[in-house]
Design a protein around this motif. Structure first.
Motif, PDB file in Angstrom:
ATOM      1  N   THR A   1       0.824  -1.220   0.000  1.00 25.26           N
ATOM      2  CA  THR A   1       0.000   0.000   0.000  1.00 25.26           C
ATOM      3  C   THR A   1       0.853   1.263   0.000  1.00 25.26           C
ATOM      4  O   THR A   1       0.439   2.289  -0.522  1.00 25.26           O
ATOM      5  CB  THR A   1      -0.988   0.029   1.188  1.00 25.26           C
TER       6      THR A   1
ATOM      7  N   GLU B   1      -4.064   2.401  13.415  1.00 25.50           N
ATOM      8  CA  GLU B   1      -4.477   1.245  14.205  1.00 25.50           C
ATOM      9  C   GLU B   1      -3.956   0.029  13.480  1.00 25.50           C
ATOM     10  O   GLU B   1      -4.488  -0.361  12.448  1.00 25.50           O
ATOM     11  CB  GLU B   1      -6.003   1.128  14.247  1.00 25.50           C
ATOM     12  N   MET B   2      -2.867  -0.536  14.010  1.00 29.93           N
ATOM     13  CA  MET B   2      -2.291  -1.690  13.338  1.00 29.93           C
ATOM     14  C   MET B   2      -2.753  -2.965  14.042  1.00 29.93           C
ATOM     15  O   MET B   2      -2.795  -3.022  15.269  1.00 29.93           O
ATOM     16  CB  MET B   2      -0.763  -1.609  13.359  1.00 29.93           C
ATOM     17  N   ALA B   3      -3.117  -3.957  13.255  1.00 28.52           N
ATOM     18  CA  ALA B   3      -3.544  -5.226  13.832  1.00 28.52           C
ATOM     19  C   ALA B   3      -2.336  -5.898  14.471  1.00 28.52           C
ATOM     20  O   ALA B   3      -1.261  -5.950  13.875  1.00 28.52           O
ATOM     21  CB  ALA B   3      -4.147  -6.104  12.743  1.00 28.52           C
TER      22      ALA B   3
ATOM     23  N   ARG C   1     -12.888 -11.785   0.982  1.00 28.81           N
ATOM     24  CA  ARG C   1     -13.576 -10.510   1.168  1.00 28.81           C
ATOM     25  C   ARG C   1     -14.890 -10.719   1.917  1.00 28.81           C
ATOM     26  O   ARG C   1     -15.283  -9.897   2.746  1.00 28.81           O
ATOM     27  CB  ARG C   1     -13.835  -9.848  -0.187  1.00 28.81           C
TER      28      ARG C   1
ATOM     29  N   VAL D   1     -14.316 -10.651   5.524  1.00 25.77           N
ATOM     30  CA  VAL D   1     -13.963  -9.312   6.003  1.00 25.77           C
ATOM     31  C   VAL D   1     -15.210  -8.420   6.035  1.00 25.77           C
ATOM     32  O   VAL D   1     -15.498  -7.754   7.019  1.00 25.77           O
ATOM     33  CB  VAL D   1     -12.876  -8.674   5.110  1.00 25.77           C
TER      34      VAL D   1
ATOM     35  N   ASN E   1      -9.765  -6.024   7.846  1.00 22.79           N
ATOM     36  CA  ASN E   1      -9.533  -5.979   6.408  1.00 22.79           C
ATOM     37  C   ASN E   1      -8.100  -6.288   5.984  1.00 22.79           C
ATOM     38  O   ASN E   1      -7.860  -6.712   4.864  1.00 22.79           O
ATOM     39  CB  ASN E   1      -9.919  -4.616   5.858  1.00 22.79           C
ATOM     40  N   ASP E   2      -7.122  -6.081   6.897  1.00 22.69           N
ATOM     41  CA  ASP E   2      -5.742  -6.313   6.461  1.00 22.69           C
ATOM     42  C   ASP E   2      -5.459  -7.809   6.303  1.00 22.69           C
ATOM     43  O   ASP E   2      -4.378  -8.191   5.857  1.00 22.69           O
ATOM     44  CB  ASP E   2      -4.746  -5.677   7.432  1.00 22.69           C
TER      45      ASP E   2
ATOM     46  N   GLN F   1      -7.375  -9.598   4.315  1.00 17.17           N
ATOM     47  CA  GLN F   1      -8.017 -10.000   3.059  1.00 17.17           C
ATOM     48  C   GLN F   1      -7.018 -10.382   1.965  1.00 17.17           C
ATOM     49  O   GLN F   1      -6.090  -9.652   1.663  1.00 17.17           O
ATOM     50  CB  GLN F   1      -8.912  -8.880   2.534  1.00 17.17           C
TER      51      GLN F   1
ATOM     52  N   THR G   1      -8.269  -7.047  -4.426  1.00 12.43           N
ATOM     53  CA  THR G   1      -8.256  -5.761  -3.740  1.00 12.43           C
ATOM     54  C   THR G   1      -7.593  -5.850  -2.373  1.00 12.43           C
ATOM     55  O   THR G   1      -7.523  -4.872  -1.647  1.00 12.43           O
ATOM     56  CB  THR G   1      -9.685  -5.226  -3.572  1.00 12.43           C
TER      57      THR G   1
ATOM     58  N   LYS H   1      -4.483  -8.495  -0.214  1.00  5.04           N
ATOM     59  CA  LYS H   1      -3.080  -8.870  -0.383  1.00  5.04           C
ATOM     60  C   LYS H   1      -2.938  -9.983  -1.411  1.00  5.04           C
ATOM     61  O   LYS H   1      -3.811 -10.806  -1.585  1.00  5.04           O
ATOM     62  CB  LYS H   1      -2.529  -9.344   0.957  1.00  5.04           C
TER      63      LYS H   1
ATOM     64  N   LYS I   1     -10.054   3.379  -6.213  1.00  5.14           N
ATOM     65  CA  LYS I   1      -8.607   3.168  -6.034  1.00  5.14           C
ATOM     66  C   LYS I   1      -7.985   2.449  -7.228  1.00  5.14           C
ATOM     67  O   LYS I   1      -6.806   2.593  -7.491  1.00  5.14           O
ATOM     68  CB  LYS I   1      -8.315   2.417  -4.734  1.00  5.14           C
ATOM     69  N   GLN I   2      -8.784   1.657  -7.943  1.00  8.75           N
ATOM     70  CA  GLN I   2      -8.242   1.013  -9.140  1.00  8.75           C
ATOM     71  C   GLN I   2      -9.401   0.593 -10.020  1.00  8.75           C
ATOM     72  O   GLN I   2     -10.519   0.428  -9.551  1.00  8.75           O
ATOM     73  CB  GLN I   2      -7.371  -0.203  -8.788  1.00  8.75           C
TER      74      GLN I   2
ATOM     75  N   PHE J   1      -7.042   4.724  -0.890  1.00 10.41           N
ATOM     76  CA  PHE J   1      -7.611   3.504  -0.288  1.00 10.41           C
ATOM     77  C   PHE J   1      -8.469   3.861   0.928  1.00 10.41           C
ATOM     78  O   PHE J   1      -8.306   3.294   2.015  1.00 10.41           O
ATOM     79  CB  PHE J   1      -6.515   2.495   0.105  1.00 10.41           C
TER      80      PHE J   1
ATOM     81  N   ASP K   1      -1.362  -1.795   4.546  1.00  6.01           N
ATOM     82  CA  ASP K   1      -0.853  -3.097   4.966  1.00  6.01           C
ATOM     83  C   ASP K   1      -0.682  -3.044   6.478  1.00  6.01           C
ATOM     84  O   ASP K   1      -0.018  -2.152   6.986  1.00  6.01           O
ATOM     85  CB  ASP K   1       0.501  -3.388   4.318  1.00  6.01           C
ATOM     86  N   GLY K   2      -1.278  -3.961   7.172  1.00  7.68           N
ATOM     87  CA  GLY K   2      -1.107  -3.988   8.620  1.00  7.68           C
ATOM     88  C   GLY K   2      -2.251  -3.360   9.395  1.00  7.68           C
ATOM     89  O   GLY K   2      -2.330  -3.528  10.599  1.00  7.68           O
ATOM     90  N   GLY K   3      -3.119  -2.610   8.753  1.00  5.48           N
ATOM     91  CA  GLY K   3      -4.234  -2.019   9.490  1.00  5.48           C
ATOM     92  C   GLY K   3      -4.801  -0.774   8.844  1.00  5.48           C
ATOM     93  O   GLY K   3      -4.970  -0.720   7.625  1.00  5.48           O
ATOM     94  N   LEU K   4      -5.069   0.229   9.681  1.00  4.23           N
ATOM     95  CA  LEU K   4      -5.680   1.467   9.203  1.00  4.23           C
ATOM     96  C   LEU K   4      -4.818   2.649   9.608  1.00  4.23           C
ATOM     97  O   LEU K   4      -4.146   2.622  10.632  1.00  4.23           O
ATOM     98  CB  LEU K   4      -7.070   1.654   9.841  1.00  4.23           C
TER      99      LEU K   4
ATOM    100  N   ARG L   1     -14.465  -0.900   1.325  1.00  2.00           N
ATOM    101  CA  ARG L   1     -15.231  -0.811   2.561  1.00  2.00           C
ATOM    102  C   ARG L   1     -15.677   0.601   2.924  1.00  2.00           C
ATOM    103  O   ARG L   1     -16.190   0.839   3.997  1.00  2.00           O
ATOM    104  CB  ARG L   1     -14.455  -1.449   3.714  1.00  2.00           C
TER     105      ARG L   1
END
Lengths: 313, 249
Positions: free
Chosen positions: A93, A182-184, A228, A231, A238-239, A241, A245, A247, B117-118, B142, B160-163, B179
Motif C-alpha cells: 500500500t 491502528e495496526m492489527a 472478502r 472481512v 480488512n488487512d 483480506q 483488492t 493482499k 482506487k483502481q 484507499f 498493509d497492517g491495518g488502518l 469498505r
C-alpha cells in the motif's frame, strides 16, 4: 543503467519485500542503489547495506518521512530518482500510494505490479484480476515500476557491503498530516510473505470460529488470511483480506477453508504452490483449481485436521 | 462545496474474461459492461456528502467512447447533478487520464475529487495519485472513511497492517476502497430523471491534452492454467498427502 529501489520498512526493520524488489532490479541489470526514507531509520539503512547486489544505500532520515506520506515521499523520490533509469518499489500500500505520484511528477507512465522482467524496458504484469497477463513495453526515459514481491525470489539479506550515505533532502509538501494508525497485532508471520497461509471465508460463519484456523496456523507456523466475504461480514479485519483488492500471496501451501473461490479471491492466491480446499459444497469453483480438495463440513474437518497435524508435526 | 467524481466503464466484474486468440488483448465484444465497482463507491460517497449537506454539487466525469455516457447516466441516477464526457475512441492510459482530469479540475475547481482506487480491468491503481500530483493536491488513497471538517478532510486509509488516518488540506483527492460504503441502487424514477440532467461532451483536444501513450502492450496471454488436483476422502489422507506427496508440511 542505474536502478533506485525504494526500501519498504517500518523505521526499525527492513521488510522482506525490499529484498524481492532488489531481485527484480537484478533481473533488469545495472547498479542498484536503495533509498531508505523514514524517521530514525538508521538501522534500516544498515540492514539494506547488507542486501546482496546493492551498491549504495541512501538514507533520508527526517520526521517528514516518518509516516510514509505519499505527498512527501513522492517529491523526495522524484528528486532523487530523476538521475536513474529505473525506480522500483514493492507494490504494497505504501508503494502504490507514492509511486504514481513520482511518475506524474517526472511526467512518465508507471508500470504497476510487475511479475516478470523481459528486458530493461519490457515487463509482464497481470490485468483483469490476474485472468490475463500483459507484456508491456515502456518508451519513457525513466521507468517507474511497482513490483509484486511474491513473483520474485528475494536476494540474500546478508553478505552485501554497500556504502551508506545520508541524504539531507527534506521535502515537505505541506498537504497532509498523519493523525493516527491502528495496526492489527499478531505474532504470526506476515501474511504477504508467509510460507503457509490458512484462509477462511464466509463458511466460517463468525469471527469466533476463526480461532480454529488460528490454532492450525500456530501448529504450521502459518499466517491467517480471509476472503472478502469474511472481512465484509466483520469476522476479521480488512488487512487479512487475500484477493484482487487485498493482499497477493504466493505461499508454499494455501489452505482455503469455507471459501468458494471467486475470481477476485483467486487473483490473490493463484500463484500458491500447493492449494488445499476444504468446503462442503463439492461444486465450489475452488475445487477446480485445488491440488487437494476435501468435501466436508469445515466444523468437523478443521478440528480433525488439528488432531492429525499434532500427530505428524 | 463542489465534488468531482471520475467513473470508468469496464467489463462487469462477474464476467470471466477471455484472451483473444491472436494475443492482442481481451475479448470485449458482446461482453457485459458496467461501472467500475470502486467508481460506484466514489459516486455513493459523493451522494452521501451531499445528503449530509457537505457537498453542494456533484459533477461526474468519464473518459472513453460514446458508450461511457451510459455509466455517466448511471451516476446521475444515483444522485450526481451533471455529467462531463470526454469522448475518445483511443486507449487512454493512467497518466493521460490524470492530465485530462487535471484540466477538468482547473475548469470546475472542485474542493474534493473522488476516484476509485483502481479499475478492475487494468488494475493499475495510479490515476488518483497522478491527478493529485499534477494538481498539487494531497491524496487520501484507499479510503475506508472520509470526514470533511472545515478546510480539511480526514481520511482513514486501508494500509498493509491495518488502518491509518491522515488529515488533508482541501482541495484534495480521495480514492475509494471497497469498505468505504455500500452503494445504493438507482430507482426507476431516478433513472428517468437522470435522462434530463445536463451532460456536456468534449474531446481531449478541447481540453488541450494530447493523448500520447507511453506504454505499448506487446501481447496479452492467458495465465498458466492450473488443473484440478485430487479429492481426498478424509482429513488423515489430506495430511498424509501434504506431508509425503507434496512435502509442504
Amino acid at each position: 543503467m542505474s536502478i533506485l529501489v525504494i526500501a519498504e520498512h517500518d523505521n526499525s526493520s527492513l521488510k522482506q519485500a525490499t529484498l524481492n524488489v532488489v531481485a527484480a532490479a537484478k533481473a533488469i541489470g545495472g547498479d542498484i542503489d536503495v533509498l531508505v526514507a523514514g524517521e530514525n531509520c538508521g538501522a534500516v539503512g544498515e540492514a539494506a547495506a547488507k542486501a546482496e547486489g546493492v551498491s549504495k544505500v541512501l538514507v533520508a532520515d527526517n520526521a517528514v518521512y516518518g509516516h510514509f506520506l505519499g505527498e512527501n515521499l513522492g517529491e523526495l523520490v522524484a528528486e532523487v530518482g530523476k538521475d536513474y533509469s529505473h525506480i522500483l518499489a514493492a507494490a504494497g500500500t505504501t508503494g502504490k500510494d507514492f509511486m504514481p505520484r513520482v511518475a506524474a511528477l517526472l511526467d512518465v507512465a508507471q508500470v504497476s505490479d510487475i511479475m516478470r522482467v523481459e528486458s530493461e524496458d519490457t515487463f509482464v504484469r497481470p490485468i483483469y484480476a490476474g485472468n490475463a497477463m500483459a507484456t508491456v513495453k515502456s518508451s519513457d526515459s525513466i521507468k517507474v515500476i511497482t513490483v509484486r514481491p511474491t513473483a520474485f525470489d528475494p536476494v540474500a539479506g546478508e553478505g552485501g557491503s554497500a556504502t551508506v550515505e545520508s541524504l539531507d533532502v527534506v521535502k515537505d509538501a505541506g498537504l497532509s498530516q498523519f493523525i493516527n494508525e491502528e495496526m492489527a497485532q499478531s505474532d504470526r508471520p506476515d501474511l504477504a510473505s508467509a510460507g503457509i497461509v490458512v484462509s477462511g471465508g464466509r463458511g466460517m460463519q463468525n469471527g469466533e470460529n476463526f480461532k480454529m484456523l488460528e490454532q492450525i496456523a500456530d501448529l504450521l507456523g502459518a499466517a491467517v488470511g480471509a476472503s472478502r466475504a469474511a472481512v465484509d461480514a466483520g469476522f476479521v479485519p480488512n488487512d487479512m483480506q487475500v484477493g484482487q483488492t487485498g493482499k497477493i500471496v504466493a505461499p508454499q501451501l494455501y489452505i482455503a477453508v469455507g471459501i468458494s473461490g471467486a475470481i477476485q479471491h483467486w487473483a490473490g492466491m493463484s500463484e500458491s504452490k500447493v492449494i488445499v480446499a476444504i468446503n462442503k459444497d463439492e461444486e465450489a469453483p475452488i475445487f477446480q483449481v485445488a491440488d487437494y480438495g476435501l468435501v466436508a463440513d469445515l466444523f468437523e474437518a478443521v478440528p480433525q485436521l488439528e488432531e492429525e497435524l499434532k500427530k505428524v508435526l | 462545496m463542489k465534488v468531482l467524481v471520475a467513473v470508468k466503464r469496464v467489463i462487469d466484474y462477474n464476467v470471466k474474461v477471455r484472451v483473444k486468440p491472436d494475443n492482442t488483448g481481451v475479448d470485449l465484444a458482446n461482453v457485459k459492461m458496467a461501472m467500475n465497482p470502486f467508481c460506484e463507491i466514489a459516486v455513493e460517497e459523493a451522494v452521501r456528502l451531499k445528503e449530509k449537506g457537505v457537498a453542494s454539487e456533484i459533477v461526474v466525469v468519464s473518459i472513453g467512447p460514446k458508450a461511457c455516457q451510459e455509466q455517466i447516466r448511471t451516476a446521475l441516477a444515483l444522485g450526481a447533478d451533471r455529467g462531463i464526457h470526454i469522448e475518445t475512441d483511443e486507449e487512454v492510459q493512467s497518466l493521460e487520464a490524470a492530465k485530462l482530469l487535471k484540466s477538468v479540475v482547473e475548469k470546475e475547481e472542485p474542493k474534493l475529487v473522488i476516484l476509485g482506487k483502481q479499475s478492475i480491468d487494468s488494475d493499475n491503481n495510479q490515476t488518483g495519485q497522478m491527478l493529485a500530483a499534477l494538481t498539487g493536491m494531497g491524496q487520501g488513497t484507499f479510503a475506508s472513511e472520509v470526514v470533511v471538517e472545515g478546510e480539511k478532510v480526514n481520511v482513514t486509509r486501508e494500509v498493509d497492517g491495518g488502518l491509518m488516518t491522515v488529515a488533508l488540506k482541501l482541495p484534495a483527492v480521495v480514492t475509494t476502497d471497497l469498505r468505504l460504503n455500500e452503494p445504493r441502487y438507482a430507482s426507476l424514477p431516478n433513472i428517468m430523471k437522470a435522462k434530463k440532467k445536463p451532460l456536456d461532451s468534449m474531446t481531449p483536444a478541447d481540453l488541450g491534452v494530447e493523448l500520447a501513450p507511453r506504454l505499448s502492450t506487446l501481447k496479452v496471454e492467458a495465465p498458466a492454467s492450473r488443473q484440478a488436483g485430487v479429492k481426498v476422502a478424509d482429513v488423515a489422507e489430506l495430511v498424509d498427502k501434504l506431508k509425503n506427496e507434496a512435502k509442504v508440511i
